[in-house]
Scaffold this active site. Structure first.
Site, PDB file in Angstrom:
ATOM      1  N   HIS A  55       0.837  -1.208   0.000  1.00 22.97           N
ATOM      2  CA  HIS A  55       0.000   0.000   0.000  1.00 22.97           C
ATOM      3  C   HIS A  55       0.876   1.264   0.000  1.00 22.97           C
ATOM      4  CE1 HIS A  55      -2.771  -2.905   2.216  1.00 22.97           C
ATOM      5  NE2 HIS A  55      -3.486  -2.562   1.163  1.00 22.97           N
ATOM      6  N   MET A 115       2.750  -9.259  -0.811  1.00 22.69           N
ATOM      7  CA  MET A 115       2.221  -8.655   0.418  1.00 22.69           C
ATOM      8  C   MET A 115       0.713  -8.551   0.300  1.00 22.69           C
ATOM      9  SD  MET A 115       4.903  -5.778   1.535  1.00 22.69           S
ATOM     10  CE  MET A 115       6.617  -6.213   1.771  1.00 22.69           C
TER      11      MET A 115
HETATM   12  N1  LIG Z   1       1.599  -6.396  -2.510  1.00 15.62           N
HETATM   13  C1  LIG Z   1       1.016  -5.359  -3.089  1.00 15.62           C
HETATM   14  N2  LIG Z   1       1.714  -4.585  -3.942  1.00 15.62           N
HETATM   15  C2  LIG Z   1       1.115  -3.526  -4.559  1.00 15.62           C
HETATM   16  N3  LIG Z   1      -0.158  -3.158  -4.357  1.00 15.62           N
HETATM   17  C3  LIG Z   1      -0.890  -3.897  -3.515  1.00 15.62           C
HETATM   18  C4  LIG Z   1      -0.340  -5.026  -2.833  1.00 15.62           C
HETATM   19  N4  LIG Z   1      -1.313  -5.563  -2.053  1.00 15.62           N
HETATM   20  C5  LIG Z   1      -2.400  -4.815  -2.234  1.00 15.62           C
HETATM   21  N5  LIG Z   1      -2.163  -3.820  -3.114  1.00 15.62           N
HETATM   22  C6  LIG Z   1      -3.123  -2.844  -3.615  1.00 15.62           C
HETATM   23  O1  LIG Z   1      -3.597  -2.047  -2.572  1.00 15.62           O
HETATM   24  C7  LIG Z   1      -4.936  -1.651  -2.833  1.00 15.62           C
HETATM   25  C8  LIG Z   1      -5.774  -1.956  -1.636  1.00 15.62           C
HETATM   26  O2  LIG Z   1      -5.814  -3.360  -1.461  1.00 15.62           O
HETATM   27  P1  LIG Z   1      -6.315  -4.069  -0.147  1.00 15.62           P
HETATM   28  O3  LIG Z   1      -6.540  -3.057   0.911  1.00 15.62           O
HETATM   29  O4  LIG Z   1      -7.377  -5.057  -0.469  1.00 15.62           O
HETATM   30  O5  LIG Z   1      -5.013  -4.834   0.308  1.00 15.62           O
HETATM   31  P2  LIG Z   1      -4.609  -6.285   0.135  1.00 15.62           P
HETATM   32  O6  LIG Z   1      -3.303  -6.448   0.796  1.00 15.62           O
HETATM   33  O7  LIG Z   1      -4.800  -6.640  -1.303  1.00 15.62           O
HETATM   34  O8  LIG Z   1      -5.594  -7.068   1.016  1.00 15.62           O
HETATM   35  P3  LIG Z   1      -6.252  -8.426   0.740  1.00 15.62           P
HETATM   36  O9  LIG Z   1      -5.705  -9.013  -0.519  1.00 15.62           O
HETATM   37  O10 LIG Z   1      -5.934  -9.238   1.920  1.00 15.62           O
HETATM   38  O11 LIG Z   1      -7.669  -7.954   0.598  1.00 15.62           O
HETATM   39  C9  LIG Z   1      -5.384  -2.448  -4.066  1.00 15.62           C
HETATM   40  O12 LIG Z   1      -5.280  -1.616  -5.205  1.00 15.62           O
HETATM   41  C10 LIG Z   1      -4.375  -3.557  -4.112  1.00 15.62           C
HETATM   42  O13 LIG Z   1      -4.171  -4.078  -5.410  1.00 15.62           O
END
Ligand SMILES: Nc1ncnc2c1ncn2[C@@H]1O[C@H](COP(=O)(O)OP(=O)(O)OP(=O)(O)O)[C@@H](O)[C@H]1O
Ligand SMILES: CC(C)(CO)[C@@H](O)C(=O)[O-]
Ligand code: BAL
Length: 280
Positions: free
Chosen positions: A37, A184
């Protein structure tokens, strides 16, 4: 950094910024923030004067009550991370603030939602489409940042922006990984030690499969081997392993030009469902 919980107070703040000709970047999240994030925050900071991060666990995109209940919620720690990252404002509304009335609108993304996440999580992209549209209307960003980790979500949002003529630029950021390759993800926190140790096999199998495809192995053989590999690790329950065209998300029988192919995986480790992909 300012923290807003109401639409009205956030809009007032942003009205002032727009009056001063400031550009706004939006990073929609569900919180439990990690370096993935923060990479989106960094990207927004280089492109915009003001960076707004929303933290909202959106109930309308969950089709599984336990997944919603157990979704990690760590707003205080999230705010510390965002402040340290130089984010300008956090929008952390309650469910009542975002949905004063239950949304009746239905958004159907057609074939884009008939596969993978859309097929496994009925109604998921309707909920994503509604909440992201609301966030775009509330924040009125110049740029919106999404991670490639959620590859299908990126396709759906691209379509949403086109179909509803949102006046903003979509910026897709690369997947940030742990040193052992695991993408992540907020849900990684729900893994126990044993599951966490096994989780990097997802990335390993993705990488091996990609290399085999690039070496000319037929798609159907690569899919078969990947299924075999997952079946050999008893802790995994594979939901899907798809080789797709990155634009249409439809399955392909042979790979195309560079950067037009993707392998997408969803797999359960215990009750935790993880997704990952590689584009090549
Ligand atoms: N490892 C990562 N690298 C880059 N962007 C990410 C990553 N993980 C999540 N994001 C992006 O962050 C934004 C918010 O995602 P979210 O809050 O659902 O997090 P997440 O880590 O994907 O959580 P989960 O997959 O457990 O729901 C989305 O656009 C997602 O694609
Ligand atoms: C874009 C999003 C914040 C909408 O709730 C969510 O789907 C996510 O975290 O990727
Ligand atoms: N990162 C996508 C949000 C979800 O899993 O609901």
């Amino acid at each position: 950094m300012e923290v807003f919980t109401s639409v009205k107070s956030l809009r007032n703040f942003l009205d002032q910024q727009i009056l001063q000709q400031k550009t706004i970047g939006l990073i929609p999240t569900m919180g439990a923030l990690h370096e993935g994030h923060i990479s989106l925050i960094e990207a927004s900071k280089t492109d915009n004067h003001i960076t707004v991060c929303s933290v909202f666990v959106n109930p309308t995109q969950f089709n599984n009550a336990e997944d919603l209940l157990k979704y990690p919620r760590t707003l205080e720690a999230d705010c510390v991370m965002l402040e340290n990252a130089g984010c300008s404002a956090v929008f952390a509304p309650s469910v009542e603030e975002m949905y004063p009335e239950p949304a009746v609108l239905k958004i159907n993304f057609g074939s884009l939602e008939s596969v993978m996440e859309g097929a496994s999580r009925p109604g998921h992209f309707n909920g994503v489409g509604i909440v992201v549209s609301k966030l775009f209307n509330i924040v009125r960003p110049h740029h919106a940042y999404f991670g490639q980790k959620d590859l299908q979500q990126v396709s759906v949002i691209r379509r949403l922006i086109t179909d509803l003529a949102f006046d903003l630029k979509l910026v897709v950021c690369p997947t940030i990984r742990e040193t052992d390759g695991l993408a992540m993800s907020s849900r990684n926190r729900r893994l126990n030690d044993e599951e966490r140790a096994i989780a990097p096999h997802i990335h390993r199998i993705l990488t091996t499969s990609k290399n085999n495809l690039l070496a000319g192995k037929p798609v159907k053989d690569v899919i078969k081997s990947a299924h075999g590999e997952f079946a050999g690790i008893k802790e995994f329950t594979l939901d899907y392993f798809e080789v797709v065209d990155v634009k249409t998300l439809m399955s392909i029988e042979s790979i195309g030009a560079e950067d037009s192919n993707a392998i997408c995986i969803a797999a359960f480790l215990g009750p935790v469902r993880l997704i990952d992909n590689v584009v090549f």
